[in-house]
Design a protein around this motif. Structure first.
Motif, PDB file in Angstrom:
ATOM      1  N   TYR A 200       0.633  -1.345  -0.102  1.00 25.49           N
ATOM      2  CA  TYR A 200       0.009  -0.077  -0.035  1.00 25.49           C
ATOM      3  C   TYR A 200       0.813   1.238   0.134  1.00 25.49           C
ATOM      4  O   TYR A 200       2.091   1.299   0.174  1.00 25.49           O
ATOM      5  CB  TYR A 200      -1.142  -0.201   1.109  1.00 25.49           C
ATOM      6  N   GLY A 201       0.363   2.476  -0.490  1.00 23.09           N
ATOM      7  CA  GLY A 201       0.882   3.780  -0.387  1.00 23.09           C
ATOM      8  C   GLY A 201       1.136   4.335   0.854  1.00 23.09           C
ATOM      9  O   GLY A 201       0.236   4.020   1.776  1.00 23.09           O
ATOM     10  N   PRO A 202       2.068   5.443   0.982  1.00 25.96           N
ATOM     11  CA  PRO A 202       2.221   6.041   2.465  1.00 25.96           C
ATOM     12  C   PRO A 202       1.156   6.881   2.887  1.00 25.96           C
ATOM     13  O   PRO A 202       0.870   7.181   3.941  1.00 25.96           O
ATOM     14  CB  PRO A 202       3.350   6.880   2.175  1.00 25.96           C
ATOM     15  N   LYS A 203       0.194   7.175   1.684  1.00 23.60           N
ATOM     16  CA  LYS A 203      -0.733   7.968   2.095  1.00 23.60           C
ATOM     17  C   LYS A 203      -2.327   7.496   2.017  1.00 23.60           C
ATOM     18  O   LYS A 203      -3.410   8.043   1.834  1.00 23.60           O
ATOM     19  CB  LYS A 203      -0.955   9.377   1.551  1.00 23.60           C
ATOM     20  N   ASP A 204      -2.168   6.140   1.786  1.00 23.80           N
ATOM     21  CA  ASP A 204      -3.427   5.512   1.547  1.00 23.80           C
ATOM     22  C   ASP A 204      -4.520   5.369   2.788  1.00 23.80           C
ATOM     23  O   ASP A 204      -4.037   5.496   3.919  1.00 23.80           O
ATOM     24  CB  ASP A 204      -3.174   3.876   1.279  1.00 23.80           C
ATOM     25  N   SER A 205      -5.794   5.435   2.485  1.00 26.53           N
ATOM     26  CA  SER A 205      -6.592   5.752   3.689  1.00 26.53           C
ATOM     27  C   SER A 205      -7.467   4.544   4.151  1.00 26.53           C
ATOM     28  O   SER A 205      -8.207   4.387   5.228  1.00 26.53           O
ATOM     29  CB  SER A 205      -7.769   6.722   3.372  1.00 26.53           C
ATOM     30  N   ASP A 206      -7.107   3.173   3.465  1.00 27.95           N
ATOM     31  CA  ASP A 206      -7.980   1.939   3.765  1.00 27.95           C
ATOM     32  C   ASP A 206      -7.249   0.638   3.365  1.00 27.95           C
ATOM     33  O   ASP A 206      -7.066   0.750   1.916  1.00 27.95           O
ATOM     34  CB  ASP A 206      -9.564   2.114   3.289  1.00 27.95           C
ATOM     35  N   PRO A 229       1.331   6.844   9.566  1.00 24.48           N
ATOM     36  CA  PRO A 229      -0.190   6.550   9.730  1.00 24.48           C
ATOM     37  C   PRO A 229      -0.432   5.234   9.337  1.00 24.48           C
ATOM     38  O   PRO A 229      -1.474   4.807   9.717  1.00 24.48           O
ATOM     39  CB  PRO A 229      -0.836   7.663   8.987  1.00 24.48           C
ATOM     40  N   ILE A 233      -3.599   2.646  10.405  1.00 20.60           N
ATOM     41  CA  ILE A 233      -4.829   2.423   9.677  1.00 20.60           C
ATOM     42  C   ILE A 233      -4.991   0.904   9.357  1.00 20.60           C
ATOM     43  O   ILE A 233      -5.979   0.250   9.531  1.00 20.60           O
ATOM     44  CB  ILE A 233      -4.834   3.115   8.280  1.00 20.60           C
TER      45      ILE A 233
ATOM     46  N   LEU B 212      -6.627   9.325   9.493  1.00 19.58           N
ATOM     47  CA  LEU B 212      -5.769   9.866  10.431  1.00 19.58           C
ATOM     48  C   LEU B 212      -5.528  11.401   9.546  1.00 19.58           C
ATOM     49  O   LEU B 212      -5.582  11.501   8.345  1.00 19.58           O
ATOM     50  CB  LEU B 212      -4.558   9.178  10.730  1.00 19.58           C
ATOM     51  N   ARG B 217      -0.720  15.650   4.488  1.00 16.42           N
ATOM     52  CA  ARG B 217      -1.427  14.885   3.841  1.00 16.42           C
ATOM     53  C   ARG B 217      -2.098  15.632   2.602  1.00 16.42           C
ATOM     54  O   ARG B 217      -2.733  15.000   1.658  1.00 16.42           O
ATOM     55  CB  ARG B 217      -2.677  14.185   4.787  1.00 16.42           C
TER      56      ARG B 217
END
Lengths: 382, 294
Positions: A200-206, A229, A233, B212, B217
């Motif tokens: 997954y990517g460093p700013k992925d949300s789910d 983060p 997550i 988060l 971001r």
């Protein structure tokens, strides 16, 4: 010119010349840290640690009466900047030794220059390539544990508990790449099979999709390898999916902040952590206990935050270099030889170091404790 | 079946975030034709301020949310007053560059105030994820989808049924003509920045419990939100929402059925293909795009 300003000029002139006469020429140590940019979460505690240690050592009279100066350069998490910083430290500041850089990529970039200039460097990054092959790394050391050691600690734990099929989920950054490589590399030695290999990517949300795949592949445990983060997550998703298999994290998990952010989802998460994180749970007799306690409480008192394991890497590097200078003087060759041959059974924040001509890191899987999150706190697994 | 559903729900969660950010782009675009690349920072500011008020200062939920939205609106106002209005030469590309500069400055300030750590707070409603046919969906995702729908309806009513909204749209199409008919163009531009900042803040407040929030971001949110907006058709509220969900679901299905390493690439390639056949986006009209300056 007013008379008063004339006096000020004369006084400051006197002040500059006289103070110059009194102070000894300080020992200069260089540091290249990712204070800003993508890896700033590493560089920040490292910088703070070095400033704190320098103040402490100078307050106590310096090294054999000579003050220490740490020249800190910000590499902005960029290889090119790190190389420029190394050149400046070597040519302009003429430092005795260099601490850093903070990331593996930057460390690899400065190795050729440092080797050519012939001065010791202790990197604060974990990549195995920094100190191996050791024949080409005469001047290069590193203070963080190998990624493979963290993997070995995890695999040892899994085997002991009868789990052999794992699903791995790794972040697509340098940290995740090297972790993934180590996870795959070590499978043979421990008889572990990787049944799912997700990213997954460093700013992925789910990350629910990846975890669902891991579960359906028949994994007996999930191993997540990331910092930032992402690891929180993954923990939350793991919890909400009720996966029924344990979640193991990398050694990057070791911050109370992660437990706070993940809340009750963090319960039961297992990770190999540096003893710096769990120093208050160690027995009084442990050789690392007193230094970890002092470093942690001093850091928290001054900077109002945890040092984290990253600050500890700078601590170990600084302590090795200053001890060497104290014992053998500010000679680059002698300092290098001292670090290689005399750092034996040497307790630091990262573990108990045993440097040798064939190992310029000096740590193995025993540097880690397997730690589980229980009631919002760490608990060492026996 | 439950696996497919799970991938779909994961896609909905991801897509809801993109859709919400994409909405913010439309307001400023509708009023000025500017693409505000600091939109991601508005989202971050909204999320972080919400944390500041509700977790750090322990204010009640609704008051915290209201304060976070108002403060972010104020920052939008300051941005317009200090960086957009003083520009003498109203060149679109120049102003878009300015928004990039603002985003960098805002990120620096955020790092200064909040540090580099991520923040979060409790979801709006506590409780276990909802189980539908063996697949789980987080309650917060439903909140985000609900709030997004509400925002689209409000935006539609505003731009099509109120005088102020229509006046704002007129400014984007032709500022000179708008001025001749008596519309105060400067004021419309200002209002659009405040509104889109507030919309960003709403997005930030809603998505932080899922993603988060940390100081840097913003650019990633802006990029994905912008993709959602152009895929659906810039200026179209429902367009950016549909665009956001399509990208989110594509990412999730790619991760599920192909490989998670390829998800961003596949989602972007499909977006490019769609834009190749429909340059104005799914809901956008080519005639309107041609009429606009940008």
């Amino acid at each position: 010119m007013h008379f008063s300003s004339l006096i000020i000029v004369v006084l400051s002139f006197l002040l500059i010349t006289t103070s110059g006469l009194q102070a000894k020429e300080p020992y200069k140590i260089g540091a290249i840290l990712s204070i800003t940019g993508a890896a700033s979460f590493l560089g920040e505690p490292e910088k703070n640690t070095l400033i704190m240690l320098k103040d402490q050592i100078n307050k106590a009279g310096g090294i054999n009466g000579t003050p220490v100066e740490v020249v800190i350069e910000d590499s902005k998490s960029d290889e090119t900047q790190a190389v420029l910083a190394a050149k400046k430290l070597i040519e302009k500041d003429k430092v005795i030794a260099i601490i850093g850089p903070s990331t593996t990529g930057e460390s690899m970039a400065v190795i050729p220059i440092v080797t050519a200039a012939q001065l010791p460097l202790i990197s604060c990054a974990a990549g195995a390539g920094i100190t191996q092959p050791v024949s080409e790394r005469y001047w290069i050391f590193k203070s963080p544990q190998y990624d493979t050691s963290a993997v070995e600690a995890i695999y040892t734990y899994l085997k002991k508990n009868g789990m052999t099929k794992v699903g791995i989920i790794t972040i697509s950054t340098g940290f995740g790449d090297s972790g993934r490589k180590a996870l795959i590399e070590m499978t043979g030695k421990y008889g572990i099979t990787i049944v799912a290999d997700e990213r997954y990517g460093p700013k992925d949300s789910d990350m629910t999709t990846q975890l669902t795949k891991i579960k359906n592949a028949g994994a007996q445990a999930v191993i997540n390898w990331s910092v930032g983060p992402g690891q929180v997550i993954v923990t939350k998703n793991w919890h909400s999916l009720k996966m029924g298999i344990p979640l193991l994290q990398s050694h990057g998990w070791g911050s109370k902040k992660n437990i706070e952010l993940a809340g009750k989802a963090a319960e039961g998460v297992i990770a190999p952590l540096s003893r710096l994180v769990v120093w208050d749970k160690l027995s009084e007799k442990h050789p690392q206990k007193s230094l970890l306690k002092r470093y942690s409480s001093d850091y928290e008192a001054r900077f109002k935050s945890e040092p984290g394991t990253f600050g500890g890497h700078a601590y170990d590097a600084f302590m090795m270099i200053t001890e060497a200078i104290k014992k053998v003087g500010p000679d680059k060759q002698k300092v290098r030889d001292y670090i290689e041959n005399n750092i034996k059974n040497w307790p630091g924040t990262g573990g108990i170091f045993n440097m040798s001509p064939s190992d310029h890191c000096g740590l193995d899987k025993d540097a880690f404790e397997m730690v589980v999150v229980k009631n919002g706190d760490w608990e060492i697994l026996k | 079946m439950s696996v497919f559903l799970q991938f779909l729900f994961s896609g909905l969660t991801i897509g809801a975030v993109y859709a919400m950010v994409g909405l913010g782009f439309n307001i400023i675009y509708n009023a000025t034709s500017i693409i505000n690349l600091a939109q991601g920072e508005f989202v971050v500011i909204g999320g972080l301020l919400m944390w500041l008020f509700s977790e750090s200062m322990k204010l009640p939920f609704l008051i915290s949310a209201l304060l976070a939205i108002l403060f972010t609106g104020l920052i939008g106002l300051l941005m317009e007053r200090l960086t957009i209005r003083p520009v003498k030469k109203k060149d679109l590309l120049l102003m878009i560059m300015i928004t990039i500069a603002v985003s960098i400055v805002l990120r620096g300030l955020l790092m200064f105030k909040f540090g580099k750590d991520p923040y979060t707070y409790n979801p709006f409603t506590e409780g276990d994820p909802i189980n539908i046919y063996g697949a789980y969906i987080q309650q917060q995702t439903l909140w985000v989808i609900g709030i997004t729908s509400l925002c689209i309806i409000l935006m539609y009513l505003f731009f099509n049924k109120t005088m102020l909204g229509k006046a704002m749209k007129a400014c984007a199409v032709d500022p000179t003509a708008a001025r001749i008919t008596g519309i105060n163009v400067e004021r419309m531009v200002m209002i659009s920045f405040v509104m889109s900042a507030m919309m960003g803040a709403v997005a930030g407040i809603a998505v932080t419990p899922i993603t988060l929030m940390e100081y840097d971001r913003g650019p990633m949110l802006a990029v994905k939100g912008f993709c959602a907006a152009i895929m659906g058709g810039l200026g179209r509220g429902r367009g950016s929402v549909i665009g956001g969900f399509i990208i989110g679901i594509l990412e999730s299905l790619t991760a599920g059925y192909i490989h998670s390493g390829a998800k961003d690439a596949v989602a972007l390639i499909i977006m490019l293909i769609i834009l190749f056949f429909r340059p104005a986006g799914i809901f956008g009209s080519k005639t309107i795009i041609d009429l606009r300056r940008f």
